[in-house]
Enzyme design. Sequence first.
Site, PDB file in Angstrom:
ATOM      1  N   ARG A  65      26.595 112.478  35.076  1.00  0.00           N
ATOM      2  CA  ARG A  65      27.466 111.895  34.045  1.00  0.00           C
ATOM      3  C   ARG A  65      28.139 110.609  34.568  1.00  0.00           C
ATOM      4  O   ARG A  65      28.316 109.650  33.824  1.00  0.00           O
ATOM      5  CB  ARG A  65      28.531 112.929  33.641  1.00  0.00           C
ATOM      6  N   HIS A  69      28.391 106.952  32.808  1.00  0.00           N
ATOM      7  CA  HIS A  69      29.669 106.277  32.526  1.00  0.00           C
ATOM      8  C   HIS A  69      29.804 104.978  33.312  1.00  0.00           C
ATOM      9  O   HIS A  69      30.493 104.061  32.876  1.00  0.00           O
ATOM     10  CB  HIS A  69      30.843 107.216  32.825  1.00  0.00           C
ATOM     11  N   ASN A  98      36.997 109.529  31.061  1.00  0.00           N
ATOM     12  CA  ASN A  98      36.826 109.777  32.505  1.00  0.00           C
ATOM     13  C   ASN A  98      37.920 110.655  33.101  1.00  0.00           C
ATOM     14  O   ASN A  98      37.693 111.344  34.093  1.00  0.00           O
ATOM     15  CB  ASN A  98      36.815 108.445  33.266  1.00  0.00           C
ATOM     16  N   HIS A 197      23.026 117.616  28.771  1.00  0.00           N
ATOM     17  CA  HIS A 197      23.996 118.614  28.314  1.00  0.00           C
ATOM     18  C   HIS A 197      23.446 120.033  28.441  1.00  0.00           C
ATOM     19  O   HIS A 197      23.932 120.946  27.783  1.00  0.00           O
ATOM     20  CB  HIS A 197      24.437 118.311  26.877  1.00  0.00           C
TER      21      HIS A 197
HETATM   22  C1  HEM Z   1      24.985 110.822  23.577  1.00  0.00           C
HETATM   23  C2  HEM Z   1      26.243 110.650  23.769  1.00  0.00           C
HETATM   24  C3  HEM Z   1      27.074 111.489  24.686  1.00  0.00           C
HETATM   25  C4  HEM Z   1      28.282 112.022  24.421  1.00  0.00           C
HETATM   26  C5  HEM Z   1      29.065 111.874  23.133  1.00  0.00           C
HETATM   27  C6  HEM Z   1      28.701 112.786  25.572  1.00  0.00           C
HETATM   28  C7  HEM Z   1      29.885 113.461  25.694  1.00  0.00           C
HETATM   29  C8  HEM Z   1      30.201 114.345  26.712  1.00  0.00           C
HETATM   30  C9  HEM Z   1      31.415 115.108  26.807  1.00  0.00           C
HETATM   31  C10 HEM Z   1      32.581 115.034  25.842  1.00  0.00           C
HETATM   32  C11 HEM Z   1      31.310 115.908  27.899  1.00  0.00           C
HETATM   33  C12 HEM Z   1      32.344 116.932  28.378  1.00  0.00           C
HETATM   34  C13 HEM Z   1      33.130 116.421  29.546  1.00  0.00           C
HETATM   35  C14 HEM Z   1      34.242 117.382  29.933  1.00  0.00           C
HETATM   36  O1  HEM Z   1      35.053 117.703  29.091  1.00  0.00           O
HETATM   37  O2  HEM Z   1      34.289 117.813  31.106  1.00  0.00           O
HETATM   38  C15 HEM Z   1      30.036 115.655  28.499  1.00  0.00           C
HETATM   39  C16 HEM Z   1      29.564 116.286  29.625  1.00  0.00           C
HETATM   40  C17 HEM Z   1      28.421 115.904  30.274  1.00  0.00           C
HETATM   41  N1  HEM Z   1      27.580 114.873  29.934  1.00  0.00           N
HETATM   42 FE1  HEM Z   1      27.625 113.828  28.212  1.00  0.00          FE
HETATM   43  N2  HEM Z   1      27.723 112.703  26.521  1.00  0.00           N
HETATM   44  C18 HEM Z   1      26.709 111.917  26.035  1.00  0.00           C
HETATM   45  C19 HEM Z   1      25.583 111.522  26.721  1.00  0.00           C
HETATM   46  C20 HEM Z   1      25.324 111.851  28.025  1.00  0.00           C
HETATM   47  C21 HEM Z   1      24.343 111.209  28.864  1.00  0.00           C
HETATM   48  C22 HEM Z   1      23.501 110.017  28.449  1.00  0.00           C
HETATM   49  C23 HEM Z   1      24.380 111.843  30.054  1.00  0.00           C
HETATM   50  C24 HEM Z   1      23.586 111.565  31.295  1.00  0.00           C
HETATM   51  C25 HEM Z   1      22.308 111.375  31.311  1.00  0.00           C
HETATM   52  C26 HEM Z   1      25.359 112.893  29.959  1.00  0.00           C
HETATM   53  C27 HEM Z   1      25.629 113.810  30.943  1.00  0.00           C
HETATM   54  C28 HEM Z   1      26.610 114.771  30.865  1.00  0.00           C
HETATM   55  C29 HEM Z   1      26.785 115.829  31.848  1.00  0.00           C
HETATM   56  C30 HEM Z   1      25.873 116.112  33.032  1.00  0.00           C
HETATM   57  C31 HEM Z   1      27.923 116.532  31.477  1.00  0.00           C
HETATM   58  C32 HEM Z   1      28.588 117.694  32.243  1.00  0.00           C
HETATM   59  C33 HEM Z   1      29.597 117.072  33.217  1.00  0.00           C
HETATM   60  C34 HEM Z   1      30.326 118.013  34.138  1.00  0.00           C
HETATM   61  O3  HEM Z   1      30.045 119.197  34.150  1.00  0.00           O
HETATM   62  O4  HEM Z   1      31.207 117.526  34.880  1.00  0.00           O
HETATM   63  N3  HEM Z   1      25.948 112.843  28.729  1.00  0.00           N
HETATM   64  N4  HEM Z   1      29.382 114.675  27.764  1.00  0.00           N
END
Ligand code: HEM
Length: 325
Positions: A65, A69, A98, A197
């Site tokens: 992530r 970002h 973030n 996700h």
């Molecule tokens: C398409 C639009 C996207 C939205 C709206 C979005 C939004 C989010 C949100 C709100 C979270 C939760 C964070 C938290 O509360 O801890 C999350 C987690 C995550 N996202 Fe996305 N995301 C998107 C695209 C992506 C992309 C492109 C990637 C990477 C290739 C990604 C990888 C991740 C990962 C791995 C997590 C888990 C993070 C953790 O466990 O610390 N996301 N995302």
Amino acid sequence: MEAKNTFQIQVFLSCILLFGTLSTKSLEVGYYKCTNTCPQAEEIVRGVVYKYVLQEPGLGAGLIRMFFHDCFVRGCDASVLLDPSYLNPNPEKLAVPNNPSLRGFEVIDAAKSAVEQVCPGIVSCADIIAFAARDATYFLGMISYEIPSGRLDGRISIADEVLKVLPTPFHNLTVVKALFAAQGLSADDVVALSGAHSIGRSHCSSFTNRLYPTIDSTLDQGFGYLLRSKCPENAPVDGVVPQDFVTPTKLDNKYYQNVKGLKGLFFSDWSLLTSDETANLVNDFRTTPQFFEAKFAESMVKMGNIPLLSGTPGEIRKSCRAVNY
Ligand code: HEM
């Protein structure tokens, strides 16, 4: 012997290509090896990432992530890593998407200091994020790819820029697609990269609007009740739930099964079903894991090539948390 020679010739040829393009500062696979400036760089980063992710797989999710970002805001220039300072009290790190959810900073710090011990002042923090995301992808998903390197670290990091360019979980497909297109990424990239996700976690605040006062019709009702039990209304602390309740530490194509079954956490996840183009790809990735894996790898490399916003030359930071003085 012959195989070894062939390998050496291959490295030599790819290095010639590298030197041929360096003047335009394009990225190349194996940059630190080809330039012989820090041949062990990628190996050192991999060792540190594996050590941390083995102990806490969630950090691997955090690193993937972090790459997203970083690259979406001013290109992949490690602007997301800068701490607040007297001169810059409000960097990207403090922006809502973030703070406090982004994690893995300690892994980058450890990788940077391990690399600095062997080749001081050579390897950029931006490349370390890119290597770390690649290694986490392999560690959690057995998906392997080569990532070009040779990035420089930026000196500008502004919290207010983050929400203008990063999609939020509340956005619909039209907005998400437009934000990706602004970075040169396609609808296919949106679908493939959203597959991330299938690992890690989310804070409740990113989806409780889908649970209260009624469970949204875009959400499987049983799943909605499960989420309610984990995320009570008006809870004093923002709890966390896994993105994927079944295999939360495995980067796999289960995400697409979840989306199709209305069990994605975010409105933005569900919105992939709202156009034929993206819904068909959700279905293809759901049924053919190899197709997902290949496309995920391709899209990660593409994301790593997002052009830098800043026209000014960057630097190799001494510490990933501060610009050089
Ligand atoms: C398409 C639009 C996207 C939205 C709206 C979005 C939004 C989010 C949100 C709100 C979270 C939760 C964070 C938290 O509360 O801890 C999350 C987690 C995550 N996202 Fe996305 N995301 C998107 C695209 C992506 C992309 C492109 C990637 C990477 C290739 C990604 C990888 C991740 C990962 C791995 C997590 C888990 C993070 C953790 O466990 O610390 N996301 N995302």
